[in-house]
Design a protein around this motif. Structure first.
Motif, PDB file in Angstrom:
ATOM      1  N   THR A 100      65.551 108.083  42.073  1.00  0.00           N
ATOM      2  CA  THR A 100      64.706 109.057  41.866  1.00  0.00           C
ATOM      3  C   THR A 100      63.948 108.697  40.494  1.00  0.00           C
ATOM      4  OG1 THR A 100      65.334 110.676  43.389  1.00  0.00           O
ATOM      5  CG2 THR A 100      63.739 111.234  41.635  1.00  0.00           C
ATOM      6  N   GLY A 101      62.583 108.342  40.438  1.00  0.00           N
ATOM      7  CA  GLY A 101      62.312 107.993  39.021  1.00  0.00           C
ATOM      8  C   GLY A 101      61.959 109.091  38.208  1.00  0.00           C
ATOM      9  N   THR A 102      62.251 109.352  36.794  1.00  0.00           N
ATOM     10  CA  THR A 102      61.749 110.495  36.115  1.00  0.00           C
ATOM     11  C   THR A 102      61.115 110.096  34.913  1.00  0.00           C
ATOM     12  OG1 THR A 102      63.730 111.678  37.078  1.00  0.00           O
ATOM     13  CG2 THR A 102      62.853 112.460  34.971  1.00  0.00           C
ATOM     14  N   PRO A 103      59.642 110.002  34.677  1.00  0.00           N
ATOM     15  CA  PRO A 103      59.139 109.753  33.576  1.00  0.00           C
ATOM     16  C   PRO A 103      59.307 110.628  32.233  1.00  0.00           C
ATOM     17  CG  PRO A 103      57.638 110.237  35.253  1.00  0.00           C
ATOM     18  CD  PRO A 103      59.161 110.673  35.678  1.00  0.00           C
ATOM     19  N   MET A 104      59.627 110.071  31.338  1.00  0.00           N
ATOM     20  CA  MET A 104      59.780 110.553  29.763  1.00  0.00           C
ATOM     21  C   MET A 104      59.713 109.832  28.656  1.00  0.00           C
ATOM     22  SD  MET A 104      64.024 111.686  29.607  1.00  0.00           S
ATOM     23  CE  MET A 104      63.752 112.690  31.006  1.00  0.00           C
ATOM     24  N   GLY A 105      59.361 110.356  27.527  1.00  0.00           N
ATOM     25  CA  GLY A 105      59.429 109.517  26.542  1.00  0.00           C
ATOM     26  C   GLY A 105      60.694 109.015  25.970  1.00  0.00           C
ATOM     27  N   GLN A 106      60.760 107.678  25.553  1.00  0.00           N
ATOM     28  CA  GLN A 106      61.879 106.978  25.276  1.00  0.00           C
ATOM     29  C   GLN A 106      62.575 107.745  24.196  1.00  0.00           C
ATOM     30  OE1 GLN A 106      64.336 104.813  26.128  1.00  0.00           O
ATOM     31  NE2 GLN A 106      62.870 103.207  26.436  1.00  0.00           N
ATOM     32  N   GLY A 107      62.237 108.463  23.345  1.00  0.00           N
ATOM     33  CA  GLY A 107      62.859 109.202  22.497  1.00  0.00           C
ATOM     34  C   GLY A 107      63.669 110.388  23.010  1.00  0.00           C
ATOM     35  N   GLU A 108      63.461 110.704  24.210  1.00  0.00           N
ATOM     36  CA  GLU A 108      64.012 111.994  24.914  1.00  0.00           C
ATOM     37  C   GLU A 108      65.284 111.540  25.513  1.00  0.00           C
ATOM     38  OE1 GLU A 108      61.137 114.913  26.806  1.00  0.00           O
ATOM     39  OE2 GLU A 108      59.682 113.054  26.144  1.00  0.00           O
ATOM     40  N   VAL A 109      65.401 110.165  26.196  1.00  0.00           N
ATOM     41  CA  VAL A 109      66.366 109.584  26.993  1.00  0.00           C
ATOM     42  C   VAL A 109      67.661 109.863  26.680  1.00  0.00           C
ATOM     43  CG1 VAL A 109      67.153 107.644  28.320  1.00  0.00           C
ATOM     44  CG2 VAL A 109      64.638 107.854  27.894  1.00  0.00           C
ATOM     45  N   TYR A 110      68.090 109.869  25.304  1.00  0.00           N
ATOM     46  CA  TYR A 110      69.474 109.888  24.971  1.00  0.00           C
ATOM     47  C   TYR A 110      70.114 111.327  25.278  1.00  0.00           C
ATOM     48  CZ  TYR A 110      73.962 109.697  22.361  1.00  0.00           C
ATOM     49  OH  TYR A 110      75.120 109.762  21.850  1.00  0.00           O
ATOM     50  N   THR A 111      69.136 112.217  24.835  1.00  0.00           N
ATOM     51  CA  THR A 111      69.673 113.667  25.175  1.00  0.00           C
ATOM     52  C   THR A 111      69.687 114.230  26.463  1.00  0.00           C
ATOM     53  OG1 THR A 111      68.717 114.226  22.740  1.00  0.00           O
ATOM     54  CG2 THR A 111      68.976 116.072  24.380  1.00  0.00           C
ATOM     55  N   ALA A 112      68.674 113.645  27.261  1.00  0.00           N
ATOM     56  CA  ALA A 112      68.579 113.940  28.759  1.00  0.00           C
ATOM     57  C   ALA A 112      69.600 113.323  29.306  1.00  0.00           C
ATOM     58  CB  ALA A 112      67.085 113.351  29.075  1.00  0.00           C
ATOM     59  N   ILE A 113      70.211 112.094  29.196  1.00  0.00           N
ATOM     60  CA  ILE A 113      71.338 111.738  29.831  1.00  0.00           C
ATOM     61  C   ILE A 113      72.585 112.480  29.304  1.00  0.00           C
ATOM     62  CG2 ILE A 113      72.820 109.715  30.082  1.00  0.00           C
ATOM     63  CD1 ILE A 113      70.582 107.876  29.775  1.00  0.00           C
ATOM     64  N   GLN A 114      72.680 112.800  28.235  1.00  0.00           N
ATOM     65  CA  GLN A 114      73.843 113.521  27.439  1.00  0.00           C
ATOM     66  C   GLN A 114      74.023 114.851  28.313  1.00  0.00           C
ATOM     67  OE1 GLN A 114      73.576 114.658  23.335  1.00  0.00           O
ATOM     68  NE2 GLN A 114      75.854 113.750  23.094  1.00  0.00           N
ATOM     69  N   SER A 115      72.754 115.522  28.667  1.00  0.00           N
ATOM     70  CA  SER A 115      72.707 116.906  28.953  1.00  0.00           C
ATOM     71  C   SER A 115      72.781 117.005  30.565  1.00  0.00           C
ATOM     72  CB  SER A 115      71.528 117.629  28.512  1.00  0.00           C
ATOM     73  OG  SER A 115      70.382 117.107  28.807  1.00  0.00           O
ATOM     74  N   GLY A 116      72.656 115.671  31.127  1.00  0.00           N
ATOM     75  CA  GLY A 116      72.742 115.756  32.615  1.00  0.00           C
ATOM     76  C   GLY A 116      71.526 116.080  33.372  1.00  0.00           C
ATOM     77  N   VAL A 117      70.328 115.997  32.442  1.00  0.00           N
ATOM     78  CA  VAL A 117      69.001 116.316  33.097  1.00  0.00           C
ATOM     79  C   VAL A 117      68.522 115.051  33.789  1.00  0.00           C
ATOM     80  CG1 VAL A 117      66.329 116.294  32.555  1.00  0.00           C
ATOM     81  CG2 VAL A 117      67.878 117.644  31.400  1.00  0.00           C
ATOM     82  N   ILE A 118      68.869 113.727  33.449  1.00  0.00           N
ATOM     83  CA  ILE A 118      68.933 112.583  34.228  1.00  0.00           C
ATOM     84  C   ILE A 118      70.183 111.644  33.993  1.00  0.00           C
ATOM     85  CG2 ILE A 118      66.373 112.184  33.877  1.00  0.00           C
ATOM     86  CD1 ILE A 118      66.883 110.296  31.612  1.00  0.00           C
ATOM     87  N   ASP A 119      70.292 110.763  35.047  1.00  0.00           N
ATOM     88  CA  ASP A 119      71.579 110.154  35.067  1.00  0.00           C
ATOM     89  C   ASP A 119      71.630 108.821  34.369  1.00  0.00           C
ATOM     90  OD1 ASP A 119      72.921 111.979  37.103  1.00  0.00           O
ATOM     91  OD2 ASP A 119      71.101 111.295  37.941  1.00  0.00           O
ATOM     92  N   GLY A 120      70.549 108.005  34.168  1.00  0.00           N
ATOM     93  CA  GLY A 120      70.457 107.007  33.491  1.00  0.00           C
ATOM     94  C   GLY A 120      68.916 106.622  33.341  1.00  0.00           C
ATOM     95  N   GLY A 121      68.820 105.368  32.715  1.00  0.00           N
ATOM     96  CA  GLY A 121      67.388 104.625  32.598  1.00  0.00           C
ATOM     97  C   GLY A 121      67.430 103.224  33.098  1.00  0.00           C
ATOM     98  N   GLU A 122      66.417 102.437  32.795  1.00  0.00           N
ATOM     99  CA  GLU A 122      66.139 101.103  32.868  1.00  0.00           C
ATOM    100  C   GLU A 122      65.340 100.520  31.705  1.00  0.00           C
ATOM    101  OE1 GLU A 122      62.901  99.653  34.315  1.00  0.00           O
ATOM    102  OE2 GLU A 122      62.342 101.476  33.552  1.00  0.00           O
ATOM    103  N   ASN A 123      66.181  99.472  31.239  1.00  0.00           N
ATOM    104  CA  ASN A 123      65.544  98.803  30.154  1.00  0.00           C
ATOM    105  C   ASN A 123      66.086  97.580  29.741  1.00  0.00           C
ATOM    106  OD1 ASN A 123      63.852  98.525  27.794  1.00  0.00           O
ATOM    107  ND2 ASN A 123      63.577 100.721  27.805  1.00  0.00           N
ATOM    108  N   ASN A 124      65.872  96.911  28.746  1.00  0.00           N
ATOM    109  CA  ASN A 124      66.461  95.471  28.532  1.00  0.00           C
ATOM    110  C   ASN A 124      67.786  95.907  27.617  1.00  0.00           C
ATOM    111  OD1 ASN A 124      65.728  95.519  25.649  1.00  0.00           O
ATOM    112  ND2 ASN A 124      63.868  95.262  26.403  1.00  0.00           N
ATOM    113  N   GLU A 125      68.456  94.926  27.316  1.00  0.00           N
ATOM    114  CA  GLU A 125      69.915  95.089  26.634  1.00  0.00           C
ATOM    115  C   GLU A 125      69.550  95.447  24.937  1.00  0.00           C
ATOM    116  OE1 GLU A 125      70.555  91.290  29.424  1.00  0.00           O
ATOM    117  OE2 GLU A 125      68.839  92.285  28.126  1.00  0.00           O
ATOM    118  N   SER A 126      68.514  94.970  24.593  1.00  0.00           N
ATOM    119  CA  SER A 126      68.234  95.369  23.061  1.00  0.00           C
ATOM    120  C   SER A 126      68.053  96.997  23.031  1.00  0.00           C
ATOM    121  CB  SER A 126      66.937  94.563  22.653  1.00  0.00           C
ATOM    122  OG  SER A 126      66.627  94.999  21.388  1.00  0.00           O
TER     123      SER A 126
END
Length: 342
Positions: A202-228
């Protein structure tokens, strides 16, 4: 590098400030962009990533070579970290003639000409080499790039922007079925939401700066991006399973206000053309180094990397490609790009 000295000074300059400054300063050229023939012209290049990014390095070094080859008539000043605004802002500033150049994502150009969608679809490209070769082939993209001129944008070249894969904090992903029930951060667009749906999540749009906290808190399960991005934003700490779906390979485009290039002599334009080609080659090497460094850093933080059933993901995403290519022009462009992989 010498081009970084003014970055901190301009960190608080807004796009609106730049527009006002451009309106109040005469450049000697109609439209506000171009060359003052009585002095050296330093072109502002807007960039949204850090100074360590392969694209930054390639363009910054290109500026050095251009300055040397034009005997100081032209130079480039690259402003990283969104100093001049977001990519959307800086594209508009280029169109207005307030700054000369910007590196922008293909999705922004797609908003101007929908035919750019071809390069933003899953599995359009088989490799970095395939991408660079086809995106910068005038036989394939010449008319597409030229179509932007009336909108105040000239596309100079397409750069590699990394290869995106999925990552999460629960388990390795091997097939689309493994993504069932997972919320994965995606770039905000209908295409990317549909893409993740077909990939099994399930895709969940959000700003890149929010992703770390969102995964950490369980709001989302992960992301998709390059290794860098994965390594530099420390996502390996909270989502250690990086699975090589390699589903997207977006090009980024270096764009310029047309008046800039039109104001040059034929000889100087030739220098720019040659150095752009050299920058594309240089970026290829830098990406190799960046991926190697990023994977090592992510592994040190606890990341595990695994291959996936690529054929299963390709098959799952075929409907998105068929749904997105709605015109004969888009279908012909896609076929030409795919033919370049053979």
């Amino acid at each position: 590098m010498r081009r970084n000295k003014v970055v901190s000074i301009l960190a608080t300059v807004t796009p609106a400030t730049l527009v006002l400054a451009a309106c109040g300063s005469g450049s000697g050229e109609e439209g506000g962009a171009g060359v003052n023939e009585d002095s050296a012209k330093v072109f502002k290049v807007a960039f949204n990533q850090t100074e360590t990014h392969p694209q930054y390095k390639a363009v910054d070094e290109m500026g050095d070579r251009i300055s040397e080859r034009t005997e100081g008539r032209y130079d480039l000043q690259v402003y990283p970290n969104e100093t001049l605004g977001t990519q959307k802002d800086t594209l508009e500033l280029v169109q207005a003639g307030s700054i000369e150049m910007a590196m922008v994502a293909g999705s922004l150009l797609e908003n101007i000409n929908p035919d750019f969608v071809v390069f933003n679809l899953p599995y359009t490209f088989d490799s970095q080499e395939h991408q660079r070769k086809t995106v910068n082939d005038p036989e394939i993209t010449g008319e597409l790039f030229a179509s932007m001129e009336d909108s105040g944008v000239r596309v100079l070249v397409g750069f590699h922007g990394g290869v995106r894969s999925v990552y999460n904090g629960e388990k390795p992903i091997e097939t689309p079925e493994d993504l069932a029930g997972m919320k994965i951060r995606v770039i905000e667009s209908d295409t990317n939401l549909r893409m993740m749906e077909l990939m099994g999540g399930t895709g969940t749009p959000m700003g890149q700066g929010e992703v770390y906290t969102a995964i950490q808190s369980g709001v989302i399960d992960g992301g998709e991006n390059n290794e860098s991005i994965y390594a530099n934003l420390k996502h390996a700490e909270i989502a250690p399973y990086y699975s090589y779906t390699r589903h997207l390979m977006f090009p980024d485009y270096l764009v310029v206000n047309p008046a800039v290039m039109d104001g040059m002599s034929e000889e100087d334009r030739a220098v720019f053309t040659e150095e752009l080609a050299a920058a594309i080659d240089a970026e290829a090497g830098y990406w190799g180094e960046e991926v190697e460094k990023s994977v090592a850093a992510a592994k040190e933080a606890g990341a595990q990397f695994n291959e996936v059933d690529a054929d299963a993901f390709r098959a799952a995403l075929t409907p998105l490609i068929e749904e997105s290519l709605t015109t004969d022009t888009q279908k012909a462009l896609y076929e030409a790009v795919r033919a370049g992989a053979e």
